[in-house]
Design a protein around this motif. Structure first.
Motif, mmCIF file in Angstrom:
data_model
loop_
_atom_site.group_PDB
_atom_site.id
_atom_site.type_symbol
_atom_site.label_atom_id
_atom_site.label_comp_id
_atom_site.label_asym_id
_atom_site.label_seq_id
_atom_site.Cartn_x
_atom_site.Cartn_y
_atom_site.Cartn_z
ATOM 1 N N ARG A 151 0.398 -1.470 -0.055
ATOM 2 C CA ARG A 151 -0.053 0.024 -0.207
ATOM 3 C C ARG A 151 1.164 1.258 0.067
ATOM 4 N NH1 ARG A 151 -2.705 3.491 4.471
ATOM 5 N NH2 ARG A 151 -4.455 3.892 3.432
ATOM 6 N N GLU A 203 -7.214 3.004 -4.338
ATOM 7 C CA GLU A 203 -8.010 2.562 -3.516
ATOM 8 C C GLU A 203 -9.243 3.817 -3.118
ATOM 9 O OE1 GLU A 203 -6.900 1.175 1.273
ATOM 10 O OE2 GLU A 203 -5.953 -0.082 -0.653
ATOM 11 N N VAL A 230 -3.917 6.800 -2.830
ATOM 12 C CA VAL A 230 -3.804 5.647 -1.887
ATOM 13 C C VAL A 230 -3.567 5.051 -3.461
ATOM 14 C CG1 VAL A 230 -3.613 4.027 -0.585
ATOM 15 C CG2 VAL A 230 -4.714 6.762 0.483
ATOM 16 N N THR A 231 -2.390 3.664 -3.575
ATOM 17 C CA THR A 231 -2.652 3.049 -4.432
ATOM 18 C C THR A 231 -2.465 1.265 -3.820
ATOM 19 O OG1 THR A 231 -2.325 2.385 -6.513
ATOM 20 C CG2 THR A 231 -0.827 3.616 -5.288
ATOM 21 N N CYS A 232 -1.908 0.447 -4.155
ATOM 22 C CA CYS A 232 -1.125 -0.901 -4.079
ATOM 23 C C CYS A 232 -0.713 -1.082 -5.381
ATOM 24 C CB CYS A 232 -2.166 -1.964 -4.084
ATOM 25 S SG CYS A 232 -3.224 -1.415 -2.040
ATOM 26 N N SER A 244 4.720 6.693 1.693
ATOM 27 C CA SER A 244 5.496 4.674 3.165
ATOM 28 C C SER A 244 6.417 5.055 2.803
ATOM 29 C CB SER A 244 4.234 4.297 1.826
ATOM 30 O OG SER A 244 3.701 4.559 1.465
#
Length: 170
Positions: free
Chosen positions: A8, A37, A55-57, A83
């Protein structure tokens, strides 16, 4: 891609406050098959700039490609993957819960107190509660009131900022 490779990432983007800027960022993601996300965006103290938290994964390689592509967009001024650094991340949620009797009213009020949430509306046997915190806190609150009927739920998505003197600026 294995589950371990997918991480994430909270990406903070400083961009020009112009019409179409948000759609260009979203278009970049959809054109490459990347998922968003959550997404929050609002003007900053400088009215010509907006701050987007996305937010992305994905694997580190995929996120590195995303960052490179974002930096190529004309409206984007600065991009940072929060992150990678020590940061603060919060989300806000409104949740409307049915309170059909006095016992339910008391239980819902106690849960709000325990989670340091605010009851912002009480009407027609419903409580509307504002909860702010990290996503695990919001998920825990949903679980805690799940014995009651949840009528409606709205979440803001994550917002993030680096800790200390590190800032995202022009």
């Amino acid at each position: 891609m294995s589950k371990e490779d997918k991480e994430r990432h909270v990406i903070s983007i400083l961009m020009e406050n112009e019409a179409g800027a948000l759609s260009r960022v979203a278009g970049l993601f959809s054109a490459r098959g990347y998922n968003i996300e959550s997404l929050t965006v609002a003007p900053t103290d400088d009215k010509s700039l907006s701050r987007m938290t996305l937010v992305t994964c994905g694997s580190n390689n995929i996120v590195e490609q995303i960052m490179k592509q974002l930096n190529k967009l004309i409206d984007v001024v600065k991009v940072k993957d929060l992150s990678e650094i020590d940061h603060i991340e919060r989300e806000m949620m409104f949740i409307k819960v049915a309170a059909n009797n006095m016992d339910a009213c008391g239980a819902i009020q106690r849960m709000a107190d325990i989670f340091r949430a605010r009851i912002i509306d009480v009407k027609n046997k419903t409580f509307t509660i504002e909860v702010t915190g990290d996503r695990s806190k919001l998920n825990a609150f949903i679980e805690a009131v799940s014995d009651h009927t949840i009528l409606e739920l709205v979440r803001s998505g994550s917002m993030g900022i680096s800790r200390g003197s590190k800032i995202l600026h022009v």
